[in-house]
Scaffold this motif. Structure first.
Motif, PDB file in Angstrom:
ATOM      1  N   SER A 187     -64.323  12.707  43.409  1.00  0.00           N
ATOM      2  CA  SER A 187     -64.574  14.103  43.745  1.00  0.00           C
ATOM      3  C   SER A 187     -65.404  14.231  45.020  1.00  0.00           C
ATOM      4  CB  SER A 187     -65.286  14.795  42.587  1.00  0.00           C
ATOM      5  OG  SER A 187     -65.384  16.169  42.831  1.00  0.00           O
ATOM      6  N   THR A 218     -64.325  16.075  48.422  1.00  0.00           N
ATOM      7  CA  THR A 218     -65.118  17.140  49.028  1.00  0.00           C
ATOM      8  C   THR A 218     -65.208  16.945  50.534  1.00  0.00           C
ATOM      9  OG1 THR A 218     -66.382  17.405  46.990  1.00  0.00           O
ATOM     10  CG2 THR A 218     -67.355  18.306  48.991  1.00  0.00           C
ATOM     11  N   SER A 222     -59.338  24.916  47.849  1.00  0.00           N
ATOM     12  CA  SER A 222     -60.514  25.306  47.061  1.00  0.00           C
ATOM     13  C   SER A 222     -60.175  25.439  45.588  1.00  0.00           C
ATOM     14  CB  SER A 222     -61.071  26.634  47.570  1.00  0.00           C
ATOM     15  OG  SER A 222     -61.507  26.513  48.892  1.00  0.00           O
ATOM     16  N   ILE A 223     -59.077  26.127  45.307  1.00  0.00           N
ATOM     17  CA  ILE A 223     -58.698  26.342  43.912  1.00  0.00           C
ATOM     18  C   ILE A 223     -58.285  25.028  43.260  1.00  0.00           C
ATOM     19  CG2 ILE A 223     -57.103  27.546  42.377  1.00  0.00           C
ATOM     20  CD1 ILE A 223     -57.017  29.791  44.538  1.00  0.00           C
ATOM     21  N   ALA A 261     -61.032  22.952  41.916  1.00  0.00           N
ATOM     22  CA  ALA A 261     -61.574  23.435  40.646  1.00  0.00           C
ATOM     23  C   ALA A 261     -60.597  23.237  39.492  1.00  0.00           C
ATOM     24  CB  ALA A 261     -61.936  24.912  40.767  1.00  0.00           C
ATOM     25  N   CYS A 262     -59.303  23.145  39.796  1.00  0.00           N
ATOM     26  CA  CYS A 262     -58.274  23.076  38.753  1.00  0.00           C
ATOM     27  C   CYS A 262     -57.860  21.649  38.402  1.00  0.00           C
ATOM     28  CB  CYS A 262     -57.020  23.833  39.194  1.00  0.00           C
ATOM     29  SG  CYS A 262     -57.219  25.604  39.250  1.00  0.00           S
ATOM     30  N   GLU A 321     -58.872  17.246  38.002  1.00  0.00           N
ATOM     31  CA  GLU A 321     -59.915  16.333  37.537  1.00  0.00           C
ATOM     32  C   GLU A 321     -59.809  15.008  38.284  1.00  0.00           C
ATOM     33  OE1 GLU A 321     -62.945  14.923  36.216  1.00  0.00           O
ATOM     34  OE2 GLU A 321     -62.541  16.693  35.028  1.00  0.00           O
ATOM     35  N   SER A 381     -52.982  26.540  41.520  1.00  0.00           N
ATOM     36  CA  SER A 381     -53.726  26.806  42.760  1.00  0.00           C
ATOM     37  C   SER A 381     -52.826  27.441  43.813  1.00  0.00           C
ATOM     38  CB  SER A 381     -54.386  25.532  43.278  1.00  0.00           C
ATOM     39  OG  SER A 381     -53.422  24.589  43.701  1.00  0.00           O
TER      40      SER A 381
END
Length: 174
Positions: free
Chosen positions: A99, A103, A124-125, A128-129, A131, A167
């Motif tokens: 992650s 980023t 961005s989405i 968050a959606c 793993e 997303s």
């Protein structure tokens, strides 16, 4: 809004103080229990460290060698046909492993396309959606000593693809 900011500053200290007070009233030696938990946590980190280092090195090698861009270009040609931007394929691949590395790629996408662009929104989405599949599987299964993972990888990949589809769809609504 200020009330929420004020309350949020005190939530963690309040929880810690509540646990301490409860432990004292329950007759528990809070300090010794804390030290035992800290020791267990330290040894958990020591056991997981080789896996974490291996994953970080693998992601670094993929990025530095250019292989990530090569494979992303091939996959990107296919994903463009179904509506997923090829420029986001490296982010998607790296997110499955790390992650924090993802980023870094996300920030590169923001610099190149902008945060409010279609690519910026989808990126961005999707962060968050989805793993960090391989990180999560290796860390949790190793710490729980799980040997047979059964359908975990297949389920996680299906969940990731569903998150990516969501997303794209959600970014189109914005």
């Amino acid at each position: 809004m200020r009330l929420f900011l004020y309350i949020s500053d005190f939530i963690v200290p309040f929880m810690i103080l509540s646990i301490l007070i409860y432990g004292i009233f329950a007759g528990v030696n809070v300090y010794d229990i804390f030290i035992q938990g800290a020791k267990r946590g330290f040894w958990t980190v020591v056991r997981l460290m080789p896996t974490l280092i291996g994953l970080m090195v693998a992601v670094g090698i993929l990025r530095a060698s250019g292989f990530l861009e090569f494979i992303s270009e091939i996959i990107g040609n296919v994903t463009e046909q179904i509506g997923f931007p090829g420029a986001l394929v490296p982010l998607t691949i790296v997110k499955m492993f790390s992650s924090s590395a993802a980023t870094g790629l996300l920030l590169d996408i923001y610099k190149e396309f902008g945060t409010d662009s279609r690519n910026g929104m989808i990126a961005s989405i999707s962060m968050a959606c989805t793993e960090t599949i391989f990180y999560t599987m290796s860390v949790y299964f190793m710490s729980a000593k799980v040997k047979k993972t059964r359908y975990t990888l297949a389920g996680a990949l299906i969940g990731t693809f569903a998150g990516l589809a969501a997303s794209v769809w959600l970014a189109a609504l914005v």
